[in-house]
Design an enzyme around this catalytic site. Structure first.
Site, mmCIF file in Angstrom:
data_model
loop_
_atom_site.group_PDB
_atom_site.id
_atom_site.type_symbol
_atom_site.label_atom_id
_atom_site.label_comp_id
_atom_site.label_asym_id
_atom_site.label_seq_id
_atom_site.Cartn_x
_atom_site.Cartn_y
_atom_site.Cartn_z
ATOM 1 N N GLU A 54 -2.135 4.734 6.364
ATOM 2 C CA GLU A 54 -2.682 4.175 7.613
ATOM 3 C C GLU A 54 -4.066 4.741 7.902
ATOM 4 O O GLU A 54 -4.409 5.088 9.034
ATOM 5 C CB GLU A 54 -1.731 4.441 8.790
ATOM 6 N N LYS A 110 0.825 -1.213 0.000
ATOM 7 C CA LYS A 110 0.000 0.000 0.000
ATOM 8 C C LYS A 110 0.859 1.265 0.000
ATOM 9 O O LYS A 110 0.618 2.198 -0.771
ATOM 10 C CB LYS A 110 -0.931 -0.002 1.215
#
Length: 220
Positions: A88, A15
């Protein structure tokens, strides 16, 4: 029209690497970006977005109290912002997700959020739940389980390699997180309920089951 994006995955799917590459693409074209990451990932007082392949970049920190809409508005007045990136994003509050939606809707700045969908117990994070509910575009970043199937769950291991079944949702410590398919996650988390069946790998499955991946697809 600017949109709110949510790219989600299990652990270690790349990611942050994708985020950093996308932000680099903007900057390479002379555009200004603003990056955020959770205050849980502060290093020597500085926010860092770090990828597994060794790339890292400084980022603005957010905690549960930061008004992201106000923060972006203030920065945007000083210098035009072309895109917001949030790493996050599972640690956002539901209110902050709505603030980011308003960044897209009112300031016309695209917002790209990257994060986990569920925790080690298979429960949705607050930020992820709200993003799944209201984001304009949902993207799954895929990684694979040890068996070759798509990994959708995360198990938290202690220092001895044993699955941790209880505890706080958020823990930034010495634990190791492993991405697994749902069946193998349950074997670790609830072994007494598992019925022994013949192991089946991705190579044994029908061609029409595109969710079982012999290789990793960057974005589904």
């Amino acid at each position: 029209m600017a949109k709110l994006y949510f790219s989600y995955a299990a652990m270690n799917a790349g990611k942050s690497t994708i985020l950093l590459q996308a932000a680099h693409n903007y900057r390479e074209r002379g555009m200004n970006t603003r990056l955020y990451t959770s205050s849980l990932y502060v290093e020597d007082g500085v926010g860092k977005i770090t990828s597994r392949i060794g790339l890292d970049v400084d980022a603005n920190l957010y905690d549960g109290e930061l008004d992201l809409l106000a923060d972006v508005e203030a920065a945007h007045r000083e210098q035009k912002i072309n895109c917001i990136f949030v790493d996050e994003a599972q640690f956002l509050t539901s209110g902050q997700v709505w603030q980011l939606a308003r960044v897209a809707d009112r300031l016309h700045i695209p917002v790209m959020c990257f994060g986990l969908r569920t925790d080690f117990q298979g429960k949705l994070f607050e930020g992820s739940a709200e993003l799944l509910a209201i984001a304009d575009v949902l993207r799954e970043i895929r990684t694979i389980c040890e068996c070759g199937s798509k990994a959708t769950m995360v198990v938290r291991m202690d220092e001895n390699g044993k699955a941790i079944r209880e505890g706080d949702q958020v823990s930034i410590g010495k634990e190791v997180y492993v991405s697994l398919c749902r069946r193998h996650w349950e074997e670790h988390m609830n072994p007494t309920s598992v019925v022994n069946i013949e192991h089946q790998t991705a190579l044994d499955l029908g061609d029409d089951d595109e969710d079982d991946l012999p290789t990793i697809s960057a974005i589904g």
